[in-house]
Write an enzyme that holds these catalytic residues in place. Sequence first.
Site, mmCIF file in Angstrom:
data_model
loop_
_atom_site.group_PDB
_atom_site.id
_atom_site.type_symbol
_atom_site.label_atom_id
_atom_site.label_comp_id
_atom_site.label_asym_id
_atom_site.label_seq_id
_atom_site.Cartn_x
_atom_site.Cartn_y
_atom_site.Cartn_z
ATOM 1 N N PRO A 10 0.791 -1.232 0.000
ATOM 2 C CA PRO A 10 0.000 0.000 0.000
ATOM 3 C C PRO A 10 0.827 1.286 0.000
ATOM 4 C CG PRO A 10 -0.103 -1.097 2.129
ATOM 5 C CD PRO A 10 0.542 -2.056 1.190
ATOM 6 N N ASN A 11 0.295 2.258 -0.693
ATOM 7 C CA ASN A 11 0.852 3.616 -0.803
ATOM 8 C C ASN A 11 2.098 3.703 -1.688
ATOM 9 O OD1 ASN A 11 -1.029 5.017 0.959
ATOM 10 N ND2 ASN A 11 -0.072 3.898 2.639
ATOM 11 N N ARG A 18 5.084 10.882 -2.777
ATOM 12 C CA ARG A 18 4.881 10.575 -1.361
ATOM 13 C C ARG A 18 6.176 10.786 -0.569
ATOM 14 N NH1 ARG A 18 4.771 4.490 1.092
ATOM 15 N NH2 ARG A 18 4.250 5.102 3.218
ATOM 16 N N TYR A 23 11.345 8.698 0.656
ATOM 17 C CA TYR A 23 11.199 7.627 -0.334
ATOM 18 C C TYR A 23 11.751 7.976 -1.717
ATOM 19 C CZ TYR A 23 8.131 5.728 3.280
ATOM 20 O OH TYR A 23 7.636 5.252 4.460
ATOM 21 N N ASN A 75 8.046 -5.680 -1.138
ATOM 22 C CA ASN A 75 7.989 -4.542 -0.226
ATOM 23 C C ASN A 75 6.560 -4.489 0.322
ATOM 24 O OD1 ASN A 75 7.915 -2.174 1.186
ATOM 25 N ND2 ASN A 75 8.991 -0.966 -0.362
ATOM 26 N N ALA A 78 3.385 -0.696 4.729
ATOM 27 C CA ALA A 78 2.918 -0.677 6.128
ATOM 28 C C ALA A 78 2.475 -2.049 6.616
ATOM 29 C CB ALA A 78 1.786 0.334 6.278
ATOM 30 N N GLU A 99 12.643 -9.436 1.548
ATOM 31 C CA GLU A 99 11.922 -8.248 2.029
ATOM 32 C C GLU A 99 12.703 -7.002 1.619
ATOM 33 O OE1 GLU A 99 11.388 -8.355 6.275
ATOM 34 O OE2 GLU A 99 10.706 -6.264 6.372
ATOM 35 N N HIS A 101 12.837 -2.623 1.587
ATOM 36 C CA HIS A 101 12.331 -1.303 1.992
ATOM 37 C C HIS A 101 13.206 -0.219 1.377
ATOM 38 C CE1 HIS A 101 9.611 -3.157 4.795
ATOM 39 N NE2 HIS A 101 10.612 -3.874 5.253
ATOM 40 N N ARG A 108 13.819 4.334 12.119
ATOM 41 C CA ARG A 108 12.576 5.103 12.144
ATOM 42 C C ARG A 108 11.761 4.840 13.418
ATOM 43 N NH1 ARG A 108 9.713 4.837 6.476
ATOM 44 N NH2 ARG A 108 8.493 6.480 7.516
HETATM 45 C C1 DQA Z 1 8.470 1.078 3.532
HETATM 46 C C2 DQA Z 1 8.632 1.256 5.048
HETATM 47 C C3 DQA Z 1 7.308 1.046 5.763
HETATM 48 O O1 DQA Z 1 7.478 1.246 7.165
HETATM 49 C C4 DQA Z 1 6.286 2.048 5.264
HETATM 50 O O2 DQA Z 1 5.031 1.812 5.880
HETATM 51 C C5 DQA Z 1 6.163 2.077 3.783
HETATM 52 C C6 DQA Z 1 7.385 1.973 2.970
HETATM 53 C C7 DQA Z 1 9.771 1.389 2.769
HETATM 54 O O3 DQA Z 1 9.875 0.961 1.610
HETATM 55 O O4 DQA Z 1 10.647 2.077 3.290
HETATM 56 O O5 DQA Z 1 5.093 2.268 3.235
HETATM 57 O O6 DQA Z 1 8.142 -0.293 3.288
#
Ligand code: DQA
Length: 147
Positions: A10-11, A18, A23, A75, A78, A99, A101, A108
Amino acid sequence: MARLLLINGPNLSLLGQRQPELYGHTTLKEIETRLTQLAEERHHELLCYQNDAEHELLKRIHAAREESIELILFNPAAFTHTSIVLRDALLAVGIPFIEIHLSNVAAREDFRQQSFFSDIAIGTVAGFGITSYELALIAAERHLEAA
Ligand code: DQA
């Protein structure tokens, strides 16, 4: 030649707009294009998928089992910090995954310190922006070669 699946949670469709200070300015489309190109240069096939909904991501992980996907680059965004559903889906299909990020989640907020994926992933790449994805693809290739 390996068949790989990139899943973004998501997002991440809003990448580029964003929180660019966290990011970066690269869009998801650009990340997918870059990774597909990198995979092709290395004679691998990369499928790309993004969704904001947990149940759609769950369905995509289930479908990967029928598609001879050898490894998932994931990825979870959240959902990293909340989703036992997606953790169980990955365990259920038994497809190895890495995984990813963009940001360094370890540096963080406290609520980002828990991942429901890190202990069952081959490994985690975090903190390098779009390079996290590129490093994960190279790590995937090495992992499959060694298997
Ligand atoms: C994220 C890190 C997560 O904590 C966050 O909720 C994201 C992006 C990253 O790629 O740094 O949406 O996965």
